[in-house]
Scaffold this motif. Structure first.
Motif, PDB file in Angstrom:
ATOM      1  N   UNK A 149       0.851  -1.192   0.000  1.00  0.00           N
ATOM      2  CA  UNK A 149       0.000   0.000   0.000  1.00  0.00           C
ATOM      3  C   UNK A 149       0.888   1.243   0.000  1.00  0.00           C
ATOM      4  N   UNK A 150       0.736   2.039  -1.048  1.00  0.00           N
ATOM      5  CA  UNK A 150       1.493   3.278  -1.170  1.00  0.00           C
ATOM      6  C   UNK A 150       0.721   4.400  -0.482  1.00  0.00           C
ATOM      7  N   UNK A 151       1.337   5.019   0.515  1.00  0.00           N
ATOM      8  CA  UNK A 151       0.648   6.035   1.319  1.00  0.00           C
ATOM      9  C   UNK A 151       1.084   7.460   0.971  1.00  0.00           C
ATOM     10  N   UNK A 152       1.728   7.639  -0.181  1.00  0.00           N
ATOM     11  CA  UNK A 152       2.182   8.975  -0.578  1.00  0.00           C
ATOM     12  C   UNK A 152       1.054  10.003  -0.576  1.00  0.00           C
ATOM     13  N   UNK A 153      -0.139   9.589  -1.021  1.00  0.00           N
ATOM     14  CA  UNK A 153      -1.217  10.563  -1.187  1.00  0.00           C
ATOM     15  C   UNK A 153      -1.766  11.060   0.150  1.00  0.00           C
ATOM     16  N   UNK A 154      -1.539  10.319   1.201  1.00  0.00           N
ATOM     17  CA  UNK A 154      -1.873  10.835   2.530  1.00  0.00           C
ATOM     18  C   UNK A 154      -0.962  12.027   2.843  1.00  0.00           C
ATOM     19  N   UNK A 155       0.320  11.862   2.512  1.00  0.00           N
ATOM     20  CA  UNK A 155       1.270  12.961   2.720  1.00  0.00           C
ATOM     21  C   UNK A 155       0.977  14.140   1.792  1.00  0.00           C
ATOM     22  N   UNK A 156       0.456  13.857   0.595  1.00  0.00           N
ATOM     23  CA  UNK A 156       0.098  14.932  -0.332  1.00  0.00           C
ATOM     24  C   UNK A 156      -0.947  15.857   0.284  1.00  0.00           C
ATOM     25  N   UNK A 157      -1.941  15.272   0.940  1.00  0.00           N
ATOM     26  CA  UNK A 157      -2.975  16.088   1.597  1.00  0.00           C
ATOM     27  C   UNK A 157      -2.350  16.931   2.708  1.00  0.00           C
ATOM     28  N   UNK A 158      -1.466  16.326   3.480  1.00  0.00           N
ATOM     29  CA  UNK A 158      -0.799  17.071   4.564  1.00  0.00           C
ATOM     30  C   UNK A 158       0.001  18.242   4.006  1.00  0.00           C
ATOM     31  N   UNK A 159       0.778  17.975   2.954  1.00  0.00           N
ATOM     32  CA  UNK A 159       1.670  19.013   2.418  1.00  0.00           C
ATOM     33  C   UNK A 159       0.909  20.134   1.721  1.00  0.00           C
ATOM     34  N   UNK A 160      -0.353  19.882   1.348  1.00  0.00           N
ATOM     35  CA  UNK A 160      -1.150  20.942   0.737  1.00  0.00           C
ATOM     36  C   UNK A 160      -1.307  22.129   1.678  1.00  0.00           C
ATOM     37  N   UNK A 161      -1.278  21.856   2.986  1.00  0.00           N
ATOM     38  CA  UNK A 161      -1.376  22.919   3.990  1.00  0.00           C
ATOM     39  C   UNK A 161      -0.080  23.086   4.793  1.00  0.00           C
ATOM     40  N   UNK A 162       0.927  22.270   4.460  1.00  0.00           N
ATOM     41  CA  UNK A 162       2.207  22.312   5.179  1.00  0.00           C
ATOM     42  C   UNK A 162       1.975  22.220   6.695  1.00  0.00           C
ATOM     43  N   UNK A 163       1.145  21.234   7.070  1.00  0.00           N
ATOM     44  CA  UNK A 163       0.791  21.073   8.473  1.00  0.00           C
ATOM     45  C   UNK A 163       1.211  19.685   8.946  1.00  0.00           C
ATOM     46  N   UNK A 164       0.584  19.176   9.979  1.00  0.00           N
ATOM     47  CA  UNK A 164       1.012  17.919  10.583  1.00  0.00           C
ATOM     48  C   UNK A 164       0.014  16.784  10.381  1.00  0.00           C
ATOM     49  N   UNK A 165      -1.101  17.086   9.691  1.00  0.00           N
ATOM     50  CA  UNK A 165      -2.105  16.047   9.486  1.00  0.00           C
ATOM     51  C   UNK A 165      -2.663  16.100   8.067  1.00  0.00           C
ATOM     52  N   UNK A 166      -3.095  14.944   7.546  1.00  0.00           N
ATOM     53  CA  UNK A 166      -3.048  13.602   8.139  1.00  0.00           C
ATOM     54  C   UNK A 166      -1.624  13.039   8.112  1.00  0.00           C
ATOM     55  N   UNK A 167      -1.315  12.237   9.096  1.00  0.00           N
ATOM     56  CA  UNK A 167       0.037  11.718   9.253  1.00  0.00           C
ATOM     57  C   UNK A 167       0.172  10.392   8.492  1.00  0.00           C
TER      58      UNK A 167
END
Length: 248
Positions: free
Chosen positions: A6-24
């Motif tokens: 399972x590639x979880x990159x897109x979870x990090x994509x959502x986080x980086x859209x706001x440069x915040x800490x969630x979703x982790x």
């Protein structure tokens, strides 16, 4: 049985859209494993558009299944991989302007540099896979430079819109798989696979691992990542049983 990465990159994509800490993505990895993921895959890109160095290090300390690090052959990324020691690295092509990785690594053109990189990884006890198109010259070159796995690029199959196109792309993937297996390479597959198209691929090919990301994370928006992974795992299992029944 086919293992699910399972590639979880897109979870990090959502986080980086706001440069915040969630979703982790580290939390996402834990839930994916609870849902049945055999492998956690992340791509540490040179531009750090989604997965960050921090994520890779935390995942190395928390993922108790197999950790697969997708990566370019850039020296900086190779050094990070050697330091963190995932069970497996998958070398992929990388272009700054692309939305996601498109097409396989050109092993033939990079043979000289890949020999040295593969040796570094294997000396460190890290398994090496190449993400490549199902072309005989690329498969043979992968064997020549010391890869243990190849991951066949299934994008052309995933984008096929009619039965004739699907049949042709499946045929190429099957031929590539057979060539690789005869050379002693272990074969994985991935890119663009979804709940709708994974069944035919599983019924047509005897691969070791399937690596799937976007479709699972998209489904997780509605049902949660644990359930989304469980549903994909069950789907692969049922189609694999169907293939084995036909083989008997």
């Amino acid at each position: 049985m086919i293992k699910l990465g399972v590639n979880i990159d897109h979870v990090a994509t959502i986080r980086q859209a706001r440069k915040t800490f969630e979703p982790d993505p580290v939390t996402a990895a834990s839930l994916a494993i609870l849902g049945g993921a055999d492998i956690i895959t992340v791509h540490l890109r040179e531009d750090r558009r989604h997965i960050q160095d921090r994520d890779v290090r935390l995942l190395r300390g928390t993922v108790f299944t197999k950790l697969n690090l997708e990566m370019s052959i850039a020296r900086e990324i190779v050094d990070i991989a050697i330091e963190t020691k995932p069970e497996q690295v998958t070398l992929v092509p990388e272009k700054r302007q692309e939305v996601t990785t498109e097409g396989g690594l050109d092993v033939v053109s990079h043979k000289k540099v890949l020999v040295d990189i593969v040796k570094r990884f294997r000396d460190a006890g890290i398994c090496v896979s190449f993400f490549i198109d199902p072309e005989e010259d690329q498969i043979s070159a992968s064997k020549d430079v010391g890869a243990q796995y190849i991951e066949l690029h299934t994008g052309n199959y995933a984008h096929a819109r009619d039965d004739i196109s699907k049949s042709k792309t499946i045929g190429k993937l099957q031929s590539g798989m057979e060539v690789a297996q005869k050379l002693g390479l272990r074969v994985n597959a991935g890119h663009g696979l979804t709940y709708q198209n994974v069944g035919l691929l599983v019924e047509s090919m005897d691969v070791e691992e399937l690596h799937i990301g976007h479709s699972i994370v998209s489904r997780a928006v509605f049902v949660g990542i644990q359930k989304a992974v469980s549903e994909m795992k069950e789907l692969i299992f049922r189609h694999e049983l169907a293939r084995k029944a036909l083989d008997q």
